[in-house]
Design a protein around this motif. Structure first.
Motif, PDB file in Angstrom:
ATOM      1  N   VAL A 110      -8.908   0.454   8.057  1.00 62.89           N
ATOM      2  CA  VAL A 110      -7.889   1.137   8.850  1.00 62.89           C
ATOM      3  C   VAL A 110      -8.324   2.555   9.182  1.00 62.89           C
ATOM      4  CG1 VAL A 110      -5.960  -0.231   7.946  1.00 62.89           C
ATOM      5  CG2 VAL A 110      -6.618   1.903   6.791  1.00 62.89           C
ATOM      6  N   GLU A 111      -7.576   3.144  10.105  1.00 67.90           N
ATOM      7  CA  GLU A 111      -7.765   4.537  10.467  1.00 67.90           C
ATOM      8  C   GLU A 111      -6.431   5.106  10.909  1.00 67.90           C
ATOM      9  OE1 GLU A 111     -10.433   4.990  13.837  1.00 67.90           O
ATOM     10  OE2 GLU A 111      -9.929   2.989  14.507  1.00 67.90           O
ATOM     11  N   GLU A 112      -6.410   6.405  11.144  1.00 68.94           N
ATOM     12  CA  GLU A 112      -5.190   7.113  11.549  1.00 68.94           C
ATOM     13  C   GLU A 112      -4.472   6.360  12.668  1.00 68.94           C
ATOM     14  OE1 GLU A 112      -2.368  10.256  11.850  1.00 68.94           O
ATOM     15  OE2 GLU A 112      -3.960  10.123  10.366  1.00 68.94           O
ATOM     16  N   GLY A 113      -3.163   6.165  12.478  1.00 65.51           N
ATOM     17  CA  GLY A 113      -2.342   5.557  13.507  1.00 65.51           C
ATOM     18  C   GLY A 113      -2.188   4.048  13.415  1.00 65.51           C
ATOM     19  N   ASP A 114      -2.999   3.396  12.598  1.00 66.46           N
ATOM     20  CA  ASP A 114      -2.834   1.948  12.431  1.00 66.46           C
ATOM     21  C   ASP A 114      -1.500   1.667  11.736  1.00 66.46           C
ATOM     22  OD1 ASP A 114      -5.281   1.429  13.602  1.00 66.46           O
ATOM     23  OD2 ASP A 114      -6.317   1.015  11.716  1.00 66.46           O
ATOM     24  N   VAL A 118       4.581  -5.553   6.291  1.00 59.95           N
ATOM     25  CA  VAL A 118       4.806  -6.455   5.159  1.00 59.95           C
ATOM     26  C   VAL A 118       6.257  -6.913   5.258  1.00 59.95           C
ATOM     27  CG1 VAL A 118       4.790  -6.699   2.667  1.00 59.95           C
ATOM     28  CG2 VAL A 118       3.167  -5.165   3.760  1.00 59.95           C
ATOM     29  N   GLY A 119       6.468  -8.178   5.603  1.00 61.00           N
ATOM     30  CA  GLY A 119       7.832  -8.635   5.854  1.00 61.00           C
ATOM     31  C   GLY A 119       8.408  -7.817   7.008  1.00 61.00           C
ATOM     32  N   LYS A 120       9.572  -7.204   6.771  1.00 63.37           N
ATOM     33  CA  LYS A 120      10.172  -6.358   7.804  1.00 63.37           C
ATOM     34  C   LYS A 120       9.819  -4.884   7.638  1.00 63.37           C
ATOM     35  CE  LYS A 120      13.880  -9.435   8.960  1.00 63.37           C
ATOM     36  NZ  LYS A 120      15.236  -9.570   9.467  1.00 63.37           N
ATOM     37  N   LEU A 121       8.990  -4.577   6.634  1.00 65.42           N
ATOM     38  CA  LEU A 121       8.576  -3.193   6.388  1.00 65.42           C
ATOM     39  C   LEU A 121       7.365  -2.859   7.248  1.00 65.42           C
ATOM     40  CD1 LEU A 121       8.734  -3.248   2.481  1.00 65.42           C
ATOM     41  CD2 LEU A 121      10.526  -2.493   4.069  1.00 65.42           C
ATOM     42  N   LYS A 122       7.408  -1.680   7.866  1.00 66.03           N
ATOM     43  CA  LYS A 122       6.294  -1.224   8.702  1.00 66.03           C
ATOM     44  C   LYS A 122       5.857   0.150   8.230  1.00 66.03           C
ATOM     45  CE  LYS A 122       8.022  -3.783  12.603  1.00 66.03           C
ATOM     46  NZ  LYS A 122       7.196  -4.517  13.460  1.00 66.03           N
ATOM     47  N   PHE A 123       4.549   0.293   8.012  1.00 60.93           N
ATOM     48  CA  PHE A 123       3.989   1.550   7.524  1.00 60.93           C
ATOM     49  C   PHE A 123       2.919   2.047   8.482  1.00 60.93           C
ATOM     50  CE2 PHE A 123       5.248  -0.943   3.804  1.00 60.93           C
ATOM     51  CZ  PHE A 123       6.074  -0.051   3.143  1.00 60.93           C
ATOM     52  N   ASN A 124       2.997   3.324   8.824  1.00 66.74           N
ATOM     53  CA  ASN A 124       1.952   3.962   9.614  1.00 66.74           C
ATOM     54  C   ASN A 124       0.899   4.539   8.678  1.00 66.74           C
ATOM     55  OD1 ASN A 124       2.974   3.625  12.286  1.00 66.74           O
ATOM     56  ND2 ASN A 124       4.533   5.145  11.801  1.00 66.74           N
ATOM     57  N   VAL A 125      -0.361   4.392   9.046  1.00 66.14           N
ATOM     58  CA  VAL A 125      -1.469   4.949   8.279  1.00 66.14           C
ATOM     59  C   VAL A 125      -1.659   6.404   8.687  1.00 66.14           C
ATOM     60  CG1 VAL A 125      -3.969   4.845   7.897  1.00 66.14           C
ATOM     61  CG2 VAL A 125      -2.621   2.727   8.002  1.00 66.14           C
ATOM     62  N   LEU A 126      -1.626   7.291   7.693  1.00 69.13           N
ATOM     63  CA  LEU A 126      -1.879   8.712   7.908  1.00 69.13           C
ATOM     64  C   LEU A 126      -3.167   9.065   7.172  1.00 69.13           C
ATOM     65  CD1 LEU A 126       1.711  10.099   7.185  1.00 69.13           C
ATOM     66  CD2 LEU A 126       0.708   9.556   9.407  1.00 69.13           C
ATOM     67  N   HIS A 127      -4.207   9.405   7.915  1.00 74.02           N
ATOM     68  CA  HIS A 127      -5.486   9.777   7.305  1.00 74.02           C
ATOM     69  C   HIS A 127      -5.328  11.151   6.664  1.00 74.02           C
ATOM     70  CE1 HIS A 127     -10.053  10.594   7.927  1.00 74.02           C
ATOM     71  NE2 HIS A 127      -9.814  10.139   6.710  1.00 74.02           N
ATOM     72  N   THR A 128      -5.564  11.225   5.344  1.00 76.04           N
ATOM     73  CA  THR A 128      -5.392  12.473   4.598  1.00 76.04           C
ATOM     74  C   THR A 128      -6.655  12.754   3.784  1.00 76.04           C
ATOM     75  OG1 THR A 128      -4.264  11.214   2.856  1.00 76.04           O
ATOM     76  CG2 THR A 128      -2.866  12.321   4.473  1.00 76.04           C
ATOM     77  N   SER A 135      -9.286   9.025   2.238  1.00 70.19           N
ATOM     78  CA  SER A 135      -7.937   8.967   1.634  1.00 70.19           C
ATOM     79  C   SER A 135      -6.905   8.813   2.729  1.00 70.19           C
ATOM     80  CB  SER A 135      -7.645  10.274   0.871  1.00 70.19           C
ATOM     81  OG  SER A 135      -8.441  10.401  -0.268  1.00 70.19           O
ATOM     82  N   PHE A 136      -5.891   8.002   2.437  1.00 73.54           N
ATOM     83  CA  PHE A 136      -4.797   7.874   3.401  1.00 73.54           C
ATOM     84  C   PHE A 136      -3.487   7.608   2.696  1.00 73.54           C
ATOM     85  CE2 PHE A 136      -6.120   3.443   3.030  1.00 73.54           C
ATOM     86  CZ  PHE A 136      -4.982   2.683   3.235  1.00 73.54           C
ATOM     87  N   CYS A 137      -2.432   7.891   3.413  1.00 74.49           N
ATOM     88  CA  CYS A 137      -1.067   7.690   2.939  1.00 74.49           C
ATOM     89  C   CYS A 137      -0.373   6.739   3.898  1.00 74.49           C
ATOM     90  CB  CYS A 137      -0.301   9.018   2.916  1.00 74.49           C
ATOM     91  SG  CYS A 137      -1.007  10.262   1.832  1.00 74.49           S
ATOM     92  N   LEU A 138       0.748   6.204   3.429  1.00 80.18           N
ATOM     93  CA  LEU A 138       1.594   5.363   4.276  1.00 80.18           C
ATOM     94  C   LEU A 138       2.881   6.088   4.546  1.00 80.18           C
ATOM     95  CD1 LEU A 138       1.207   1.880   2.550  1.00 80.18           C
ATOM     96  CD2 LEU A 138      -0.019   2.747   4.544  1.00 80.18           C
ATOM     97  N   PHE A 139       3.370   5.972   5.782  1.00 77.17           N
ATOM     98  CA  PHE A 139       4.663   6.556   6.148  1.00 77.17           C
ATOM     99  C   PHE A 139       5.494   5.469   6.791  1.00 77.17           C
ATOM    100  CE2 PHE A 139       7.444   8.523   9.317  1.00 77.17           C
ATOM    101  CZ  PHE A 139       8.157   9.375   8.501  1.00 77.17           C
TER     102      PHE A 139
END
Length: 139
Positions: A110-114, A118-128, A135-139
């Motif tokens: 993955v990379e920034e913005g991907d 998971v089910g109905k949960l959606k997470f944006n990838v934040l490259h940190t 390193s990355f976080c999920l938002f």
């Protein structure tokens, strides 16, 4: 959303299990050690693991990836900028006196913005970057 936090291994790295309440589809984040303990929670909750996500490729966050991948066949997610660190994790672990089993190749880089769903949960990838290049976080 269901969130379980499990400190694992001698360095007590936080492993997280995040699941959709309705579908029970789950993601395991940073399974650094103690795959049996992690999978016991997965089984007792009735979760189906969709992804194994590594927020970065330090050995204490990826040590249980081979076992959990073998038990669940879930896709392994890693940021593209940590692939070299991931491939060198056994040497990194040896510096700390730990053995690391051979790691499966990541299924998804993955990379920034991907987005990860998971089910109905959606997470944006934040490259940190900082702790590691990828390193990355999920938002």
């Amino acid at each position: 959303m269901i969130i379980r936090t499990i400190p694992v291994g001698p360095l007590e790295a936080n492993c997280f299990i995040i699941a959709d309440e309705v579908s029970k589809k789950a993601i395991i984040i940073d399974p650094g050690d103690e795959p049996d303990r992690i999978m016991e929670i997965i089984g007792s909750e009735g979760f189906s693991v969709e992804y194994i996500l590594c927020t970065h490729a330090h050995f204490d966050h990826i040590g249980a990836v081979p076992d959990i991948k073998g038990l669940t066949d879930a896709d392994v997610i890693l940021h593209k900028d940590d692939i070299d660190l991931y491939h060198g994790a056994a040497e990194q672990a040896a510096l700390w006196g730990y053995d690391l089993p051979p790691l499966p190749e990541p299924d998804i880089l993955v990379e920034e913005g991907d987005m990860i769903t998971v089910g109905k949960l959606k997470f944006n990838v934040l490259h940190t970057p900082g702790h590691s290049p990828g390193s990355f976080c999920l938002f």
